[in-house]
Design an enzyme around this catalytic site. Structure first.
Site, mmCIF file in Angstrom:
data_model
loop_
_atom_site.group_PDB
_atom_site.id
_atom_site.type_symbol
_atom_site.label_atom_id
_atom_site.label_comp_id
_atom_site.label_asym_id
_atom_site.label_seq_id
_atom_site.Cartn_x
_atom_site.Cartn_y
_atom_site.Cartn_z
ATOM 1 N N ARG A 29 0.940 -1.263 -0.276
ATOM 2 C CA ARG A 29 -0.181 -0.164 -0.476
ATOM 3 C C ARG A 29 0.646 0.648 -0.065
ATOM 4 N NH1 ARG A 29 -5.087 -1.268 1.246
ATOM 5 N NH2 ARG A 29 -6.301 -2.935 0.377
ATOM 6 N N ARG A 33 -2.665 6.487 1.159
ATOM 7 C CA ARG A 33 -3.800 7.209 1.780
ATOM 8 C C ARG A 33 -2.941 8.501 2.055
ATOM 9 N NH1 ARG A 33 -8.639 3.907 3.151
ATOM 10 N NH2 ARG A 33 -7.186 2.603 2.931
ATOM 11 N N ARG A 42 -6.930 11.406 -6.288
ATOM 12 C CA ARG A 42 -8.221 9.651 -5.336
ATOM 13 C C ARG A 42 -8.949 11.404 -5.583
ATOM 14 N NH1 ARG A 42 -11.728 8.197 -3.565
ATOM 15 N NH2 ARG A 42 -11.612 7.242 -1.857
ATOM 16 N N ASP A 79 -6.513 -2.813 -7.768
ATOM 17 C CA ASP A 79 -7.475 -3.464 -6.405
ATOM 18 C C ASP A 79 -7.336 -5.365 -6.844
ATOM 19 O OD1 ASP A 79 -7.966 -2.912 -3.880
ATOM 20 O OD2 ASP A 79 -9.591 -4.529 -4.865
ATOM 21 N N TYR A 155 -14.382 -12.567 -0.625
ATOM 22 C CA TYR A 155 -15.693 -11.157 -0.855
ATOM 23 C C TYR A 155 -16.227 -11.223 -1.973
ATOM 24 C CZ TYR A 155 -12.008 -8.127 1.318
ATOM 25 O OH TYR A 155 -11.074 -8.064 1.953
HETATM 26 O O1 CP3 Z 1 0.553 -2.683 -2.943
HETATM 27 C C1 CP3 Z 1 -0.412 -1.478 -2.660
HETATM 28 O O2 CP3 Z 1 0.023 0.155 -3.333
HETATM 29 C C2 CP3 Z 1 -1.153 -1.584 -4.887
HETATM 30 C C3 CP3 Z 1 -2.225 -1.762 -4.526
HETATM 31 C C4 CP3 Z 1 -2.562 -1.989 -3.586
HETATM 32 C C5 CP3 Z 1 -4.443 -1.568 -3.353
HETATM 33 N N1 CP3 Z 1 -5.284 -2.882 -2.654
HETATM 34 C C6 CP3 Z 1 -4.907 -0.706 -3.702
HETATM 35 C C7 CP3 Z 1 -5.629 -0.289 -2.315
HETATM 36 C C8 CP3 Z 1 -3.006 -3.538 -3.510
HETATM 37 C C9 CP3 Z 1 -2.509 -4.321 -3.752
HETATM 38 C C10 CP3 Z 1 -3.898 -4.293 -2.582
HETATM 39 C C11 CP3 Z 1 -5.049 -5.115 -2.699
HETATM 40 C C12 CP3 Z 1 -5.655 -6.259 -1.782
HETATM 41 N N2 CP3 Z 1 -7.468 -4.588 -2.038
HETATM 42 C C13 CP3 Z 1 -6.120 -6.600 -1.214
HETATM 43 C C14 CP3 Z 1 -5.068 -7.400 0.159
HETATM 44 C C15 CP3 Z 1 -3.934 -7.207 0.831
HETATM 45 C C16 CP3 Z 1 -4.413 -6.909 2.069
HETATM 46 O O3 CP3 Z 1 -4.115 -5.090 2.325
HETATM 47 O O4 CP3 Z 1 -5.314 -7.761 2.786
HETATM 48 C C17 CP3 Z 1 -7.038 -7.082 -0.343
HETATM 49 C C18 CP3 Z 1 -8.403 -7.829 0.713
HETATM 50 C C19 CP3 Z 1 -8.338 -5.506 -1.108
HETATM 51 C C20 CP3 Z 1 -9.706 -5.465 -0.833
HETATM 52 C C21 CP3 Z 1 -9.818 -3.631 -1.201
HETATM 53 N N3 CP3 Z 1 -9.518 -2.699 -1.493
HETATM 54 C C22 CP3 Z 1 -10.318 -3.692 0.987
HETATM 55 C C23 CP3 Z 1 -10.966 -4.230 2.132
HETATM 56 C C24 CP3 Z 1 -10.410 -2.005 0.819
HETATM 57 C C25 CP3 Z 1 -10.326 -1.022 1.734
HETATM 58 C C26 CP3 Z 1 -9.850 -0.853 2.890
HETATM 59 C C27 CP3 Z 1 -9.510 0.777 2.932
HETATM 60 O O5 CP3 Z 1 -7.908 0.222 3.315
HETATM 61 O O6 CP3 Z 1 -9.792 0.733 2.157
HETATM 62 C C28 CP3 Z 1 -9.842 -1.137 -0.988
HETATM 63 C C29 CP3 Z 1 -9.031 -0.731 -0.978
HETATM 64 C C30 CP3 Z 1 -8.137 -0.058 -1.503
HETATM 65 N N4 CP3 Z 1 -7.110 -0.765 -1.872
HETATM 66 C C31 CP3 Z 1 -7.373 1.855 -1.448
HETATM 67 C C32 CP3 Z 1 -5.991 1.327 -1.843
HETATM 68 C C33 CP3 Z 1 -4.653 2.347 -2.545
HETATM 69 C C34 CP3 Z 1 -7.686 2.209 -0.638
HETATM 70 C C35 CP3 Z 1 -8.563 3.408 -1.608
HETATM 71 C C36 CP3 Z 1 -9.307 4.980 -1.200
HETATM 72 O O7 CP3 Z 1 -8.064 5.478 -1.444
HETATM 73 O O8 CP3 Z 1 -10.089 4.744 -0.577
#
Ligand code: CP3
Length: 346
Positions: A29, A33, A42, A79, A155
């Site tokens: 990540r 944010r 964003r 994602d 999911y």
């Molecule tokens: O790592 C990176 O920077 C690459 C991008 C990336 C994102 N999600 C961006 C993201 C990667 C590799 C993921 C993987 C992901 N997504 C996983 C597996 C890794 C983990 O975190 O366990 C999972 C379970 C998801 C599903 C997902 N996406 C969830 C549950 C959420 C909400 C939780 C949260 O952190 O807000 C997301 C949103 C998400 N994915 C964001 C980002 C940058 C936040 C979105 C925003 O800008 O509001």
């Protein structure tokens, strides 16, 4: 001597089993944010998914942490849930909460969605890969990814994140054949997706199994190891030299079995794994990546330096990529990331 070895990034050398005096570092990540420049793009994109599907903005967001911190690897901004979306499932994100999908918890609902991934849905992500590849410094490796079938299925079945993965577990208990069908579709779609990412320019891929830790040993073999192994084999058929990192988060003592059975080149470690066990039983098999606690990074202070030293002491003598044990928290101060980098590279 061939120059090929020298040309490869520190990150790829570590994944190939080389021990480096200064470990390569990136953070899960890392584009997100906690960065003001991310929040700005964003807001411009309007929503998280519009950002994921906009190649110009998604490429820019991927590059932001590289420009600011000079990490050794960039990770594609996207994602794991774009795969269910390509499979025909409706996906949206609720601001401040997380993902929502129309649940696929019975045969009728599975019948209503496509059996195959729609390449048009994923095409903008692949275009992002091309753009990032063209813009990245030579020494920076580029990581693509997908979710592991088990985690993606949790999911798809529940339609959202769940604390205990109960709905997915109920379904594989009640109707294992239907659950297997969901897993099979994800496996096929993920092989195609990773193939496209590697063809477009990523150097390595990571398979995120965030909920691997909630499976008991037998279910772990069936729903985590077996499908992951099929993805590894499918990807290697098309890209024999592809470097593949597995991240069966929370699998702890099951990880050596996962490594041997799936054939991954490296494995990501969660923060609370026993580091002596991980060094002796996992790093003796493959390169490891991890495992600073994201809470420690957010807190900063002397504890951060102490923990960086502890991670280094545990894994520095073998093939190792420095990372967190899970994604960076959105309210992490940027100055703490700078201190982390200084400590790792000191
Ligand atoms: O790592 C990176 O920077 C690459 C991008 C990336 C994102 N999600 C961006 C993201 C990667 C590799 C993921 C993987 C992901 N997504 C996983 C597996 C890794 C983990 O975190 O366990 C999972 C379970 C998801 C599903 C997902 N996406 C969830 C549950 C959420 C909400 C939780 C949260 O952190 O807000 C997301 C949103 C998400 N994915 C964001 C980002 C940058 C936040 C979105 C925003 O800008 O509001």
């Amino acid at each position: 001597m061939s120059t090929a070895t020298q040309d490869r990034s520190a990150f790829l050398r570590a994944l190939s089993g080389e021990r480096l005096a200064t470990p390569p570092i990136w953070m899960m990540r890392q584009a997100g944010r906690y960065l003001p420049e991310y929040r700005e793009l964003r807001a411009k994109a309007g929503s998280f998914l519009s950002l994921c599907y906009n190649p110009e903005l998604a490429a820019e967001v991927t590059l932001q942490p590289i420009r600011r911190f000079g990490f050794d690897a960039a990770i594609l901004f996207s994602d794991i849930l774009v795969v269910p979306q390509a499979l025909g499932q409706k996906l949206w994100f609720v601001e401040g909460e997380g993902p929502r999908l129309e649940p696929v918890a019975n045969a009728q609902r599975l019948g209503e969605i496509d059996g195959q991934a729609d390449a048009d849905v994923l095409a903008p992500v692949i275009e992002t890969v091309r753009r990032v590849k063209a813009a990245l410094p030579r020494e920076t490796a580029f990581i693509g990814f997908c979710g592991a079938p088990w985690t993606v299925a949790t999911y798809m079945v529940a339609g959202r994140g769940t604390p205990d993965q109960g709905p997915a577990k109920d379904l594989f208990g009640k109707d294992p054949a239907l659950f297997q069908e969901i897993i099979d579709r994800i496996v096929v779609a993920s092989v195609g997706y990773l193939d496209a990412q590697l063809t477009a320019g990523v150097d390595a891929v990571q398979i995120f199994d965030s909920w691997a830790g909630s499976l008991g040993p037998e279910d772990f073999d069936r729903w985590c190891i077996a499908p992951t192994r099929r993805i590894v084999e499918g990807v290697r058929q098309r890209h024999p030299d592809a470097r593949i990192i597995g991240f069966p988060r929370g699998a702890g003592r099951l990880i050596p079995r996962y490594v041997k059975a799936t054939g991954v080149d490296a494995v990501g470690l969660e923060s609370d794994i026993d580091r002596t066990f991980a060094r002796d039983e996992i790093q003796s098999l493959v390169a490891v990546q991890g495992n600073l606690d994201p809470l420690v990074l957010r807190a900063g202070g002397p504890e951060l330096e102490r923990e960086v030293a502890a991670v280094h002491a545990a894994f520095g003598a073998g093939p190792f990529v420095f990372n967190l044990g899970h994604g960076i928290l959105p309210d992490t101060p940027i100055s703490h990331v700078e201190r982390l980098l200084a400590a790792v590279r000191a």
